[in-house]
Motif scaffolding. Structure first.
Motif, PDB file in Angstrom:
ATOM      1  N   PHE A  84       9.058  76.050  33.087  1.00  0.00           N
ATOM      2  CA  PHE A  84       7.838  76.421  32.369  1.00  0.00           C
ATOM      3  C   PHE A  84       7.657  77.925  32.427  1.00  0.00           C
ATOM      4  O   PHE A  84       7.750  78.523  33.493  1.00  0.00           O
ATOM      5  N   SER A  85       7.361  78.519  31.292  1.00  0.00           N
ATOM      6  CA  SER A  85       7.117  79.955  31.272  1.00  0.00           C
ATOM      7  C   SER A  85       5.691  80.282  31.725  1.00  0.00           C
ATOM      8  O   SER A  85       5.408  81.395  32.135  1.00  0.00           O
ATOM      9  N   ASP A  86       4.810  79.287  31.659  1.00  0.00           N
ATOM     10  CA  ASP A  86       3.404  79.493  31.984  1.00  0.00           C
ATOM     11  C   ASP A  86       2.855  78.222  32.621  1.00  0.00           C
ATOM     12  O   ASP A  86       3.041  77.134  32.072  1.00  0.00           O
ATOM     13  N   PRO A  87       2.177  78.326  33.761  1.00  0.00           N
ATOM     14  CA  PRO A  87       1.633  77.118  34.397  1.00  0.00           C
ATOM     15  C   PRO A  87       0.626  76.390  33.516  1.00  0.00           C
ATOM     16  O   PRO A  87       0.381  75.203  33.707  1.00  0.00           O
ATOM     17  N   GLU A  88       0.051  77.064  32.529  1.00  0.00           N
ATOM     18  CA  GLU A  88      -0.910  76.414  31.637  1.00  0.00           C
ATOM     19  C   GLU A  88      -0.255  75.329  30.786  1.00  0.00           C
ATOM     20  O   GLU A  88      -0.932  74.476  30.229  1.00  0.00           O
ATOM     21  N   THR A  89       1.081  75.336  30.684  1.00  0.00           N
ATOM     22  CA  THR A  89       1.767  74.306  29.898  1.00  0.00           C
ATOM     23  C   THR A  89       1.989  73.020  30.700  1.00  0.00           C
ATOM     24  O   THR A  89       2.270  71.979  30.106  1.00  0.00           O
ATOM     25  N   VAL A  90       1.858  73.081  32.009  1.00  0.00           N
ATOM     26  CA  VAL A  90       2.081  71.896  32.841  1.00  0.00           C
ATOM     27  C   VAL A  90       1.136  70.749  32.458  1.00  0.00           C
ATOM     28  O   VAL A  90       1.582  69.606  32.327  1.00  0.00           O
ATOM     29  N   PRO A  91      -0.159  70.997  32.241  1.00  0.00           N
ATOM     30  CA  PRO A  91      -1.047  69.882  31.883  1.00  0.00           C
ATOM     31  C   PRO A  91      -0.627  69.132  30.616  1.00  0.00           C
ATOM     32  O   PRO A  91      -0.969  67.956  30.474  1.00  0.00           O
ATOM     33  N   THR A  92       0.105  69.760  29.733  1.00  0.00           N
ATOM     34  CA  THR A  92       0.545  69.052  28.526  1.00  0.00           C
ATOM     35  C   THR A  92       1.512  67.927  28.860  1.00  0.00           C
ATOM     36  O   THR A  92       1.657  66.988  28.069  1.00  0.00           O
ATOM     37  N   MET A  93       2.159  68.002  29.998  1.00  0.00           N
ATOM     38  CA  MET A  93       3.067  66.941  30.434  1.00  0.00           C
ATOM     39  C   MET A  93       2.302  65.691  30.867  1.00  0.00           C
ATOM     40  O   MET A  93       2.857  64.607  30.911  1.00  0.00           O
ATOM     41  N   LEU A  94       1.032  65.851  31.175  1.00  0.00           N
ATOM     42  CA  LEU A  94       0.219  64.751  31.695  1.00  0.00           C
ATOM     43  C   LEU A  94      -0.437  64.005  30.538  1.00  0.00           C
ATOM     44  O   LEU A  94      -1.659  63.864  30.477  1.00  0.00           O
ATOM     45  N   ASP A  95       0.390  63.481  29.652  1.00  0.00           N
ATOM     46  CA  ASP A  95      -0.117  62.780  28.485  1.00  0.00           C
ATOM     47  C   ASP A  95      -0.507  61.343  28.827  1.00  0.00           C
ATOM     48  O   ASP A  95      -0.312  60.877  29.954  1.00  0.00           O
ATOM     49  N   GLU A  96      -1.085  60.643  27.871  1.00  0.00           N
ATOM     50  CA  GLU A  96      -1.598  59.293  28.108  1.00  0.00           C
ATOM     51  C   GLU A  96      -0.520  58.313  28.587  1.00  0.00           C
ATOM     52  O   GLU A  96      -0.759  57.578  29.554  1.00  0.00           O
ATOM     53  N   PRO A  97       0.664  58.257  27.964  1.00  0.00           N
ATOM     54  CA  PRO A  97       1.691  57.324  28.473  1.00  0.00           C
ATOM     55  C   PRO A  97       2.076  57.610  29.931  1.00  0.00           C
ATOM     56  O   PRO A  97       2.238  56.688  30.730  1.00  0.00           O
ATOM     57  N   PHE A  98       2.195  58.890  30.275  1.00  0.00           N
ATOM     58  CA  PHE A  98       2.545  59.244  31.655  1.00  0.00           C
ATOM     59  C   PHE A  98       1.443  58.799  32.608  1.00  0.00           C
ATOM     60  O   PHE A  98       1.706  58.159  33.635  1.00  0.00           O
ATOM     61  N   LEU A  99       0.195  59.114  32.284  1.00  0.00           N
ATOM     62  CA  LEU A  99      -0.907  58.775  33.183  1.00  0.00           C
ATOM     63  C   LEU A  99      -1.159  57.273  33.247  1.00  0.00           C
ATOM     64  O   LEU A  99      -1.627  56.772  34.272  1.00  0.00           O
TER      65      LEU A  99
END
Length: 82
Positions: free
Chosen positions: A43-58
């Motif tokens: 990740f180039s920016d930690p702000e992109t990490v939350p995008t990985m936490l999508d509905e199917p993952f959660l």
């Protein structure tokens, strides 16, 4: 370990940390916790990490928490602790 941010969620407490070249996503529900370590280089920016936490993952995270609770209850009963 350095705290980066809390990620708002209605069901879980989700925290993001940075440590030793990795981002650590810690997801908590009651007495249970799941931790995911991700290379900072992914990740180039930690702000992109939350995008990985999508509905199917959660949804899978929630299912895993349920399985953890079942496993904990079962071992307590087998060992006559509960």
């Amino acid at each position: 370990m350095r705290f980066v941010q809390d990620i708002p969620h209605a069901q879980f407490r989700i925290s993001l940390y940075a440590w030793n070249g990795k981002y650590i996503v810690k997801i908590e529900a009651g007495p249970y916790e799941q931790t995911y370590k991700i290379s900072e280089m992914d990740f180039s920016d930690p702000e992109t990490v939350p995008t990985m936490l999508d509905e199917p993952f959660l949804n899978r995270v929630a299912q895993r928490f349920q399985e953890m609770a079942i496993d904990w209850q079962a071992t307590g009963e087998r060992n006559e602790v509960f």
